[in-house]
Write a protein that holds these residues in place. Structure first.
Motif, PDB file in Angstrom:
ATOM      1  N   UNK A 150      15.733 -18.375  27.629  1.00  0.00           N
ATOM      2  CA  UNK A 150      15.310 -19.023  26.388  1.00  0.00           C
ATOM      3  C   UNK A 150      15.415 -18.075  25.190  1.00  0.00           C
ATOM      4  N   UNK A 151      15.153 -16.799  25.397  1.00  0.00           N
ATOM      5  CA  UNK A 151      15.234 -15.865  24.264  1.00  0.00           C
ATOM      6  C   UNK A 151      16.669 -15.631  23.818  1.00  0.00           C
ATOM      7  N   UNK A 152      17.584 -15.667  24.786  1.00  0.00           N
ATOM      8  CA  UNK A 152      18.956 -15.276  24.475  1.00  0.00           C
ATOM      9  C   UNK A 152      19.872 -16.471  24.257  1.00  0.00           C
ATOM     10  N   UNK A 153      19.293 -17.670  24.298  1.00  0.00           N
ATOM     11  CA  UNK A 153      20.105 -18.859  24.097  1.00  0.00           C
ATOM     12  C   UNK A 153      20.860 -18.774  22.765  1.00  0.00           C
ATOM     13  N   UNK A 154      22.160 -19.113  22.774  1.00  0.00           N
ATOM     14  CA  UNK A 154      22.971 -18.930  21.574  1.00  0.00           C
ATOM     15  C   UNK A 154      22.500 -19.754  20.374  1.00  0.00           C
ATOM     16  N   UNK A 155      21.958 -20.955  20.591  1.00  0.00           N
ATOM     17  CA  UNK A 155      21.556 -21.779  19.444  1.00  0.00           C
ATOM     18  C   UNK A 155      20.095 -21.608  19.086  1.00  0.00           C
ATOM     19  N   UNK A 156      19.235 -21.593  20.112  1.00  0.00           N
ATOM     20  CA  UNK A 156      17.816 -21.696  19.811  1.00  0.00           C
ATOM     21  C   UNK A 156      17.043 -20.426  20.108  1.00  0.00           C
ATOM     22  N   UNK A 157      17.689 -19.433  20.744  1.00  0.00           N
ATOM     23  CA  UNK A 157      16.961 -18.243  21.146  1.00  0.00           C
ATOM     24  C   UNK A 157      16.587 -17.365  19.961  1.00  0.00           C
ATOM     25  N   UNK A 158      15.444 -16.721  20.084  1.00  0.00           N
ATOM     26  CA  UNK A 158      14.954 -15.919  18.975  1.00  0.00           C
ATOM     27  C   UNK A 158      15.844 -14.699  18.713  1.00  0.00           C
ATOM     28  N   UNK A 159      16.453 -14.157  19.768  1.00  0.00           N
ATOM     29  CA  UNK A 159      17.294 -12.970  19.572  1.00  0.00           C
ATOM     30  C   UNK A 159      18.483 -13.304  18.682  1.00  0.00           C
ATOM     31  N   UNK A 160      19.105 -14.448  18.957  1.00  0.00           N
ATOM     32  CA  UNK A 160      20.244 -14.830  18.122  1.00  0.00           C
ATOM     33  C   UNK A 160      19.812 -15.263  16.722  1.00  0.00           C
ATOM     34  N   UNK A 161      18.583 -15.769  16.591  1.00  0.00           N
ATOM     35  CA  UNK A 161      18.067 -16.041  15.253  1.00  0.00           C
ATOM     36  C   UNK A 161      17.981 -14.754  14.448  1.00  0.00           C
TER      37      UNK A 161
ATOM     38  N   UNK B 238      13.941 -23.580  34.774  1.00  0.00           N
ATOM     39  CA  UNK B 238      14.213 -22.460  33.870  1.00  0.00           C
ATOM     40  C   UNK B 238      15.619 -21.920  33.996  1.00  0.00           C
ATOM     41  N   UNK B 239      16.052 -21.740  35.250  1.00  0.00           N
ATOM     42  CA  UNK B 239      17.319 -21.051  35.443  1.00  0.00           C
ATOM     43  C   UNK B 239      18.468 -22.038  35.582  1.00  0.00           C
ATOM     44  N   UNK B 240      18.209 -23.146  36.264  1.00  0.00           N
ATOM     45  CA  UNK B 240      19.302 -24.084  36.469  1.00  0.00           C
ATOM     46  C   UNK B 240      19.282 -25.261  35.503  1.00  0.00           C
ATOM     47  N   UNK B 241      18.312 -25.229  34.568  1.00  0.00           N
ATOM     48  CA  UNK B 241      18.280 -26.251  33.524  1.00  0.00           C
ATOM     49  C   UNK B 241      18.134 -27.667  34.023  1.00  0.00           C
ATOM     50  N   UNK B 242      17.538 -27.834  35.223  1.00  0.00           N
ATOM     51  CA  UNK B 242      17.390 -29.183  35.737  1.00  0.00           C
ATOM     52  C   UNK B 242      15.976 -29.672  35.465  1.00  0.00           C
ATOM     53  N   UNK B 243      15.817 -30.299  34.330  1.00  0.00           N
ATOM     54  CA  UNK B 243      14.513 -30.863  34.029  1.00  0.00           C
ATOM     55  C   UNK B 243      14.460 -32.262  34.623  1.00  0.00           C
ATOM     56  N   UNK B 244      13.383 -32.515  35.320  1.00  0.00           N
ATOM     57  CA  UNK B 244      13.197 -33.810  35.956  1.00  0.00           C
ATOM     58  C   UNK B 244      13.377 -34.934  34.929  1.00  0.00           C
ATOM     59  N   UNK B 245      14.207 -35.917  35.260  1.00  0.00           N
ATOM     60  CA  UNK B 245      14.518 -36.938  34.259  1.00  0.00           C
ATOM     61  C   UNK B 245      13.287 -37.744  33.848  1.00  0.00           C
ATOM     62  N   UNK B 246      12.285 -37.779  34.726  1.00  0.00           N
ATOM     63  CA  UNK B 246      11.078 -38.538  34.378  1.00  0.00           C
ATOM     64  C   UNK B 246      10.366 -37.916  33.174  1.00  0.00           C
ATOM     65  N   UNK B 247      10.635 -36.640  32.913  1.00  0.00           N
ATOM     66  CA  UNK B 247      10.001 -35.997  31.772  1.00  0.00           C
ATOM     67  C   UNK B 247      10.692 -36.379  30.471  1.00  0.00           C
ATOM     68  N   UNK B 248      11.842 -37.038  30.609  1.00  0.00           N
ATOM     69  CA  UNK B 248      12.725 -37.235  29.455  1.00  0.00           C
ATOM     70  C   UNK B 248      12.968 -38.703  29.127  1.00  0.00           C
ATOM     71  N   UNK B 249      12.254 -39.583  29.793  1.00  0.00           N
ATOM     72  CA  UNK B 249      12.562 -41.014  29.695  1.00  0.00           C
ATOM     73  C   UNK B 249      12.684 -41.495  28.249  1.00  0.00           C
ATOM     74  N   UNK B 262      13.880 -27.077  26.002  1.00  0.00           N
ATOM     75  CA  UNK B 262      13.414 -25.738  25.620  1.00  0.00           C
ATOM     76  C   UNK B 262      11.891 -25.703  25.554  1.00  0.00           C
ATOM     77  N   UNK B 263      11.330 -26.726  24.926  1.00  0.00           N
ATOM     78  CA  UNK B 263       9.874 -26.783  24.772  1.00  0.00           C
ATOM     79  C   UNK B 263       9.193 -26.794  26.140  1.00  0.00           C
ATOM     80  N   UNK B 264       9.762 -27.592  27.048  1.00  0.00           N
ATOM     81  CA  UNK B 264       9.196 -27.671  28.398  1.00  0.00           C
ATOM     82  C   UNK B 264       9.280 -26.307  29.079  1.00  0.00           C
TER      83      UNK B 264
END
Lengths: 320, 298
Positions: A150-161, B238-249, B262-264
């Motif tokens: 999340x920190x290093x994300x190219x669009x939203x990460x704070x480091x790239x900001x 976090x790592x594989x970016x698979x957020x459960x679709x039920x969180x996104x309905x 990101x917020x999640x």
């Protein structure tokens, strides 16, 4: 010498005189202690020693249907196949470089921080700083790698900001194989530096205060006292830890490298433990991956034994 | 003597200024990422996205947490982690304490041999694959036992506890108790354990944190999502970016989905670390103690 030691010695002498009968008496007296040991011994026999027997599949063509013993011997075939594989040297290089770079960059920092903390006279503030810098140690590897993401994300990460704020171009950190090692090492420094200072602070607490007092009397500055009192005082600790770390160069942790690994950085992030996992667990090439694991384990033993010999010579203290 | 040590030259004052300021900066660098996760988890994802959030939460929202709380998988993971941590810690600490005590006894016949039996495994191991095949053969795959039994009673911890027993339980005490007809078991339960509360606390915390934070064993040995511990659920998010679709309905556009993801992420980092963050002030003292005891020998 405690009374029991004397007692035990006398008993030993007696035992030698009276044959092994005495030993049996002692064992019978303390039979409960052996029962205490039983659970641990059983777990070790099954989950540590049996896999050592099972590691023979590295020299066999393991078929689950035939079992470990029934599978056919193939000698060093798997090892040779690994040594001659196109990715043998890249994997070795990745493993060694990741580990050696980590050691070189992460090892000195806790020493410096501990020396600095030791000079802090404001007790409460020192305690506060310590509390903060130990904290990342308790964060899980999954969360750490998630934070990198999340920190290093190219669009939203704070480091790239921050980078774009100063007029730079966003960097695709996680997608760039050139950043894999620096990120691995930097995040390691962030997470473990604080906790690693504990052992040096303990050593510094053991430095004789009279030495400091004498140095002050002679007009030595703080800087000089660090150089001539503190550092020599903790040198044995430093050497032991360095030697230990060197003995572990070939046992890089699996978790962080695996979690940081992606198709984009695979060329540098593919190290022995992740490769063994990929081949063995994911692709079920049991014999081949067991051979790679065994190769790694053997290097580890050799390194540890060598390094311990060196430690013995240098410091007269050894691990065993 | 303290006054003597606090005597300062001009150089010392400069040293102190540099020392305090660089340590403070270093501390802030370590603290900031943690702080940022916290404020970001309460902020409007659009403002995080545009880089407006950096010192205080902006556009305060509980949206991320509401979505997380509504997700069953995270709570199942939470419950599983709790179960694995409790059972695993109980087994491991019991095995460790029981093994360490006899090894602390100088009058144990065969003590060195037993010690070697344990220590040898520090230098050589069969490795991942033979262990995995064994666990599979024992039909432990996809059960809690694969996570809590094979690693119980590590050599390192046995040595730490043994050192503690050796330095805190005087031989004279045992001899006196034995003269009064006390058995080994009774002595261990009634005298040794009550005197060993600090090391038991260290061991419980070591293991609880280890089980809570670990994901590797679960990843290789568990194959049903309903059994996943929290760290594996987190890995997917976090790592594989698979957020459960039920969180996104209710989230419509792709871009909005990215931002809510990101917020999640910020939210789950906080939720996952919460138990440790709450325990941390207590943990810290005991972990430090553990490192100290460990550094005496081993």
């Amino acid at each position: 010498m405690g009374a029991s030691e004397r007692y035990a010695q006398e008993e030993n002498r007696g035992a030698r005189a009276a044959g092994s009968n005495r030993t049996w008496v002692k064992i019978r007296q303390n039979y409960e202690l052996y029962l205490f040991l039983l659970p641990a011994v059983a777990i070790y026999l099954v989950f540590k020693y049996y896999p050592m027997y099972g590691v023979q599949i590295a020299f066999k063509d393991f078929r689950a249907s035939k079992g470990i013993w029934g599978s056919e011997w193939v000698g060093f075939e798997h090892f040779i196949r690994f040594f001659e594989a196109y990715n043998f040297w890249p994997i070795m290089e990745n493993t060694i470089l990741l580990s050696v770079y980590s050691l070189v960059f992460s090892f000195p920092i806790p020493i410096i921080v501990a020396l600095m903390l030791n000079q802090m006279m404001a007790k409460r503030y020192k305690k506060f700083v310590q509390t903060v810098i130990y904290a990342p140690h308790f964060i899980s590897t999954v969360v750490l790698v998630g934070m990198l993401g999340v920190f290093l994300s190219p669009n939203s990460g704070i480091v790239n900001h921050i980078i774009t704020f100063f007029g730079g171009e966003p960097v695709l950190f996680m997608a760039d194989e050139g950043w894999f090692r620096p990120l691995y090492i930097l995040s390691g420094i962030w997470q473990e530096t604080g906790f690693a200072t504990i052992i040096y602070l303990a050593a510094l607490a053991g430095v004789n205060p009279e030495l400091h007092e004498a140095a002050v009397m002679d007009g030595a500055s703080k800087w000089k006292r660090i150089r001539h009192v503190d550092i020599p005082g903790i040198l044995p600790t430093i050497i032991i830890l360095l030697v230990l770390a060197m003995g572990n160069v070939m046992s890089v942790g699996f978790e962080k490298a695996y979690l940081m690994q992606s198709d984009l950085n695979y060329a540098v992030s593919n190290i022995i433990p992740t490769y063994v996992y990929e081949l063995g667990i994911q692709k079920a090439q049991y014999s081949f991956s067991a051979a790679i694991g065994l190769f790694n384990a053997v290097i580890n033993v050799v390194l540890l034994v060598t390094v311990n010999k060196v430690a013995k010579k240098l410091t007269e203290t050894s691990l065993w | 003597m303290n006054t003597l040590l606090s005597r300062k030259t001009k150089g010392d004052i400069l040293f102190d200024v540099l020392n305090y300021s660089s340590l403070t900066i270093g501390m802030l660098l370590i603290l900031y990422p943690l702080y940022f996760v916290l404020i970001a988890s309460f902020s409007d994802p659009n403002l995080i996205y545009s880089g407006a959030v950096w010192l205080f939460p902006k556009g305060f929202t509980l949206d991320g947490y509401e979505r997380i709380f509504a997700d069953r998988q995270i709570w199942i993971g939470y419950g599983n982690s709790l179960l694995y941590a409790i059972v695993g810690t109980a087994i491991s600490v019991t095995v460790t304490l029981m093994a360490a005590y006899p090894l602390a006894r100088k009058d144990l016949a065969g003590r060195n041999a037993v010690m070697w039996f344990f220590v040898f495994t520090m230098f050589f191991s069969g490795g991942l694959i033979p262990t995995y095949l064994l666990v599979k053969d024992l039909n432990m795959i996809n059960t809690i036992w694969a996570l809590v039994v094979p690693g119980a009673g590590s050599v390192f911890n046995i040595i730490i506890v043994r050192t503690f027993f050796q330095s805190t339980i005087p031989d004279e005490m045992r001899e006196a108790a034995f003269i009064d007809g006390c058995s080994n078991t009774r002595f261990f339960l009634m005298m040794v354990l009550p005197l060993s509360k600090p090391i038991i606390a260290v061991m419980v915390l070591y293991h609880a944190v280890g089980f809570w934070n670990g994901f590797f064993d679960a990843m290789i040995y568990l194959n049903e999502e309903s059994k996943y511990p929290l760290q594996l659920v987190l890995r997917n998010i976090l790592v594989q970016n698979q957020v459960n679709s039920s969180m996104m309905i209710d989230v419509e556009s792709y871009a909005a989905k990215l931002r809510v993801t990101e917020l999640i992420k910020y939210g789950v980092i906080i939720i996952a670390s919460l138990p440790l963050l709450i325990l941390y002030p207590f943990l810290q003292r005991y972990f430090v103690k553990g490192v100290m005891i460990g550094s005496i020998k081993g």
